[in-house]
Write a protein that holds these residues in place. Structure first.
Motif, PDB file in Angstrom:
ATOM      1  N   UNK A 255     107.136  53.433   1.183  1.00  0.00           N
ATOM      2  CA  UNK A 255     106.790  54.823   0.870  1.00  0.00           C
ATOM      3  C   UNK A 255     105.483  55.275   1.497  1.00  0.00           C
ATOM      4  N   UNK A 256     104.560  54.347   1.717  1.00  0.00           N
ATOM      5  CA  UNK A 256     103.225  54.755   2.155  1.00  0.00           C
ATOM      6  C   UNK A 256     102.703  53.986   3.366  1.00  0.00           C
ATOM      7  N   UNK A 257     102.711  52.657   3.298  1.00  0.00           N
ATOM      8  CA  UNK A 257     102.016  51.855   4.305  1.00  0.00           C
ATOM      9  C   UNK A 257     102.684  51.899   5.673  1.00  0.00           C
ATOM     10  N   UNK A 258     103.987  51.700   5.720  1.00  0.00           N
ATOM     11  CA  UNK A 258     104.664  51.712   7.013  1.00  0.00           C
ATOM     12  C   UNK A 258     104.669  53.114   7.631  1.00  0.00           C
ATOM     13  N   UNK A 259     104.887  54.182   6.855  1.00  0.00           N
ATOM     14  CA  UNK A 259     104.709  55.515   7.443  1.00  0.00           C
ATOM     15  C   UNK A 259     103.296  55.755   7.956  1.00  0.00           C
ATOM     16  N   UNK A 260     102.306  55.197   7.285  1.00  0.00           N
ATOM     17  CA  UNK A 260     100.932  55.328   7.793  1.00  0.00           C
ATOM     18  C   UNK A 260     100.806  54.659   9.149  1.00  0.00           C
ATOM     19  N   UNK A 261     101.360  53.461   9.281  1.00  0.00           N
ATOM     20  CA  UNK A 261     101.293  52.763  10.567  1.00  0.00           C
ATOM     21  C   UNK A 261     101.990  53.566  11.663  1.00  0.00           C
ATOM     22  N   UNK A 262     103.154  54.090  11.355  1.00  0.00           N
ATOM     23  CA  UNK A 262     103.898  54.883  12.345  1.00  0.00           C
ATOM     24  C   UNK A 262     103.098  56.103  12.788  1.00  0.00           C
ATOM     25  N   UNK A 263     102.510  56.796  11.842  1.00  0.00           N
ATOM     26  CA  UNK A 263     101.791  58.022  12.171  1.00  0.00           C
ATOM     27  C   UNK A 263     100.443  57.754  12.814  1.00  0.00           C
ATOM     28  N   UNK A 264      99.803  56.632  12.476  1.00  0.00           N
ATOM     29  CA  UNK A 264      98.578  56.280  13.191  1.00  0.00           C
ATOM     30  C   UNK A 264      98.898  56.017  14.656  1.00  0.00           C
ATOM     31  N   UNK A 265     100.015  55.354  14.923  1.00  0.00           N
ATOM     32  CA  UNK A 265     100.440  55.141  16.309  1.00  0.00           C
ATOM     33  C   UNK A 265     100.673  56.461  17.026  1.00  0.00           C
ATOM     34  N   UNK A 266     101.283  57.409  16.330  1.00  0.00           N
ATOM     35  CA  UNK A 266     101.507  58.730  16.934  1.00  0.00           C
ATOM     36  C   UNK A 266     100.187  59.434  17.225  1.00  0.00           C
ATOM     37  N   UNK A 267      99.232  59.288  16.306  1.00  0.00           N
ATOM     38  CA  UNK A 267      97.918  59.898  16.514  1.00  0.00           C
ATOM     39  C   UNK A 267      97.222  59.302  17.729  1.00  0.00           C
ATOM     40  N   UNK A 268      97.273  57.997  17.837  1.00  0.00           N
ATOM     41  CA  UNK A 268      96.637  57.322  18.972  1.00  0.00           C
ATOM     42  C   UNK A 268      97.242  57.785  20.286  1.00  0.00           C
ATOM     43  N   UNK A 269      98.577  57.919  20.311  1.00  0.00           N
ATOM     44  CA  UNK A 269      99.226  58.380  21.536  1.00  0.00           C
ATOM     45  C   UNK A 269      98.867  59.828  21.842  1.00  0.00           C
ATOM     46  N   UNK A 270      98.813  60.658  20.826  1.00  0.00           N
ATOM     47  CA  UNK A 270      98.513  62.070  21.062  1.00  0.00           C
ATOM     48  C   UNK A 270      97.080  62.265  21.566  1.00  0.00           C
ATOM     49  N   UNK A 271      96.185  61.351  21.196  1.00  0.00           N
ATOM     50  CA  UNK A 271      94.794  61.434  21.648  1.00  0.00           C
ATOM     51  C   UNK A 271      94.561  60.669  22.951  1.00  0.00           C
ATOM     52  N   UNK A 272      95.622  60.040  23.454  1.00  0.00           N
ATOM     53  CA  UNK A 272      95.546  59.239  24.679  1.00  0.00           C
ATOM     54  C   UNK A 272      94.514  58.117  24.531  1.00  0.00           C
ATOM     55  N   UNK A 273      94.575  57.439  23.387  1.00  0.00           N
ATOM     56  CA  UNK A 273      93.641  56.344  23.107  1.00  0.00           C
ATOM     57  C   UNK A 273      94.365  55.003  23.032  1.00  0.00           C
ATOM     58  N   UNK A 274      95.513  54.900  23.716  1.00  0.00           N
ATOM     59  CA  UNK A 274      96.242  53.635  23.714  1.00  0.00           C
ATOM     60  C   UNK A 274      95.449  52.555  24.437  1.00  0.00           C
ATOM     61  N   UNK A 275      95.446  51.376  23.839  1.00  0.00           N
ATOM     62  CA  UNK A 275      94.848  50.195  24.477  1.00  0.00           C
ATOM     63  C   UNK A 275      95.491  48.971  23.861  1.00  0.00           C
ATOM     64  N   UNK A 276      95.877  48.028  24.709  1.00  0.00           N
ATOM     65  CA  UNK A 276      96.494  46.796  24.214  1.00  0.00           C
ATOM     66  C   UNK A 276      95.813  45.626  24.915  1.00  0.00           C
ATOM     67  N   UNK A 277      94.950  44.946  24.205  1.00  0.00           N
ATOM     68  CA  UNK A 277      94.173  43.870  24.827  1.00  0.00           C
ATOM     69  C   UNK A 277      94.488  42.496  24.274  1.00  0.00           C
ATOM     70  N   UNK A 278      95.293  42.421  23.212  1.00  0.00           N
ATOM     71  CA  UNK A 278      95.501  41.095  22.611  1.00  0.00           C
ATOM     72  C   UNK A 278      96.740  41.096  21.712  1.00  0.00           C
TER      73      UNK A 278
END
Length: 614
Positions: A255-278
């Motif tokens: 109900x809360x945690x997994x939707x938060x993860x999904x939407x944080x990912x969307x926020x990161x993409x919308x701000x063009x702040x993607x980074x994958x280092x590890x």
């Protein structure tokens, strides 16, 4: 100054400070809007942690066996110190990992492979173990040593910031990794099962995430507002339900945690702040329980799974020409209709009379591991497959003979050409590659639990829901069988495969256990004492379909397995194994709770594996 006997504990912190000081490390751009705010959040958290660590040290000094209240004071001080540490864990673990290990190293001996070196347990997790030992007053000296190291080094945490500035991208990556840590470790009590403080600590960590995200959330972009809403709901739910044993983890996640993860990912993409280092996390996945949550490309046997390669691999998996006498194949011991196990305690050996010494585990999800065989001696599936084919006790195949047999069959020549168009010369390497591709396809994540998390709220029974919450909490199953695969891949980065010593006996009569003296486990491959009796932690997915259990098949059913764990493993039942890593503390699960956990394990059964046309 630190005493010399503590220097090994704090040396990683000294090293980190020295490196960043000498490099004058800086990594920032004019577009980074959250850097100064993030450093302020860390400074405040570090100050709180330093103060709490001093209070903990004082409380331990005042421990007195004649004053039971003094012990409760230490317990409260330890809980508060951990709570303050959770304000900064996300920062230290991402930017200064060695320093983080000073404070929160797992409470077991850590092996540094392949150098055969090890670090004894230390930090807050080890202090919880000492505090909840049979006679904590006798552990006062050890507790004080740990507390002195923590409080002394915590006072120097601001030195880490000398000429150090993270980027917005790095900050965002640290937060998305922190969410995984909270979902797979925090709410399970991994850090300190004795304290049962995981829910309160998770709430603290969520508040830190909320604080760090403030510069972005205040912009009130639609996606930022959604993230803000889910963050508030997560924190509110955690604060309203702080009791560890009764916390509804499935409701919290779905109900809360997994939707938060999904939407944080969307926020990161919308701000063009993607980074994958590890790590093995796939940031393109919606959330931790998505089928593509892990990036398969990082595992040793990553392959492009073409239809031709899968079809060839499936055919070779059942090909008896790979054995020395045309009587055995991979499918002999890993039968598809038995979820790729064979139902035997120990598989029948090549001679048809004797048995091999270890149980044949299911092959589901084995491609998502960094080590193969129970003792992890093979670094890839391809190596394992070749070893099994040539093992005199298993398939007893001769490479040159096998290649000749396959070449003599026109249909195989054509199949190899389709699967390997750039090199159709049949070889044992190609045989292993094709079979590996097929085994890699056995990671469906289509169980009832997966359906429930995907939105089908009728997929689980009430007993299975209760069982999930017990598995992920009170029963401590998920502190070794980590979500989402429920195996030994360790969160939050999923970069390592764990090996554990459970004190597994040679029989399942819990009143008259017989020690298993014939199999030293990983010690036979890595001869270091702490690996004696240690074996790879397998997945619990499909476990309901693959009895008997453990490396030696000692337990005939899940009821026996749960009774063994409930009693504290071998040591809890009196075996006295000095290298057991499983806590010997009894879980005190009721019969009804055990039935619920078994019901949940049944809900982890996947639909049958697909077949591929030749």
């Amino acid at each position: 100054m630190f005493q010399n006997k503590y220097i090994w504990l704090i040396w990683p912190l000294f090293t980190v400070v020295a490196v960043f000081t000498s490099w004058g490390f800086k990594q920032t751009t004019d577009n980074d809007i959250a850097v100064a705010h993030t450093i302020t959040v860390f400074r405040e958290g570090a100050a709180g942690f330093a103060a709490a660590s001093r209070e903990l040290e004082t409380a331990i000094r005042e421990m007195d066996a004649t004053s039971p209240h003094s012990l409760h004071h230490v317990e409260d001080a330890l809980k508060n110190c951990r709570l303050q540490y959770k304000r900064i864990e996300w920062f230290l673990d991402y930017f200064f990992f060695s320093a983080a290990m000073v404070y929160n190293r797992p409470a077991k001996t850590e092996i540094d492979e392949p150098y055969m070196e090890y670090q004894p347990p230390s930090g807050l997790q080890q202090m919880a173990v000492l505090l909840y030992s049979q006679d904590p007053y006798t552990q006062k000296k050890a507790l004080l040593e740990q507390a002195e190291v923590i409080s002394s080094s915590a006072a120097d945490l601001p030195a880490l910031l000398y000429q150090f500035t993270p980027t917005d991208k790095a900050i965002m990556e640290s937060l998305r990794i922190e969410l995984i840590r909270l979902y797979a470790n925090g709410i399970t009590g991994y850090d300190a099962p004795e304290l049962k403080s995981g829910i309160v600590e998770t709430a603290q960590s969520m508040r830190s995430i909320q604080s760090v995200l403030t510069p972005w959330l205040e912009q009130h972009l639609p996606i930022a507002d959604t993230v803000s809403i889910y963050l508030k709901q997560c924190i509110q739910y955690l604060e309203l339900h702080p009791d560890f044993d009764t916390f509804n983890r499935l409701e919290f996640l779905t109900s809360y945690a997994l939707p938060l993860q999904e939407n944080l990912g969307n926020l990161i993409r919308s701000l063009h702040l993607e980074q994958h280092t590890r790590g093995a996390l796939n940031y393109e996945a919606k959330h931790l329980f998505s089928r593509n949550a892990l990036n398969t490309a990082v595992f040793p046997d990553s392959l492009e799974q073409t239809d031709s390669l899968l079809a060839l691999g499936q055919r070779l998996f059942s090909e008896k020409a790979l054995s020395g006498n045309y009587t055995r194949s991979c499918a002999t011991c890993h039968q598809p209709d038995k979820y790729f196990s064979d139902g035997l305690r120990n598989s029948v050996a090549f001679d048809g009379v004797h048995h091999v010494r270890r149980n044949a585990p299911s092959l589901y999800y084995t491609g998502l591991q960094y080590a193969q065989f129970w003792d992890g001696r093979a670094g890839s599936l391809r190596k394992q497959i070749q070893a099994v084919i040539q093992n005199p006790e298993e398939m007893n195949g001769v490479v040159t003979t096998i290649v000749t047999r396959l070449k003599e069959q026109p249909t195989y020549k054509e199949a190899f050409h389709r699967a390997f168009p750039s090199d159709s010369a049949i070889s044992i390497q190609q045989v292993a590659t094709a079979i590996t591709a097929y085994v890699n396809s056995l990671s469906p994540m289509n169980s009832a639990l997966d359906e429930y998390i995907a939105g089908n709220k009728n997929a689980l029974t009430p007993a299975q829901i209760r069982g999930f919450n017990l598995f992920m909490g009170k029963a401590q199953c998920a502190t070794c069988h980590f979500a989402p695969l429920f195996n030994g891949l360790t969160p939050p980065l999923y970069q390592f495969t764990e090996f554990e010593n459970l004190g597994v006996p040679n029989n399942d009569n819990l009143e008259q256990l017989q020690p298993d003296k014939k199999d030293a486990g990983r010690f036979e491959f890595f001869p270091i004492d702490f690996y004696k009796g240690a074996f790879k932690t397998p997945t619990v997915r499909n476990a309901a379909m693959t009895a008997p259990y453990m490396h030696n098949g000692a337990f005939r059913d899940l009821e026996k397995v749960m009774a063994f764990y409930n009693a504290g493993g071998g040591n809890g039942l009196g075996l006295n194994d000095p290298f057991q890593t499983l806590s010997a503390t009894k879980l005190n699960l009721s019969d009804g709770e055990i039935k619920d956990i078994i019901a949940f394990i049944n809900a982890l059964s996947d639909r049958p594996a697909p077949t591929y046309n030749y």
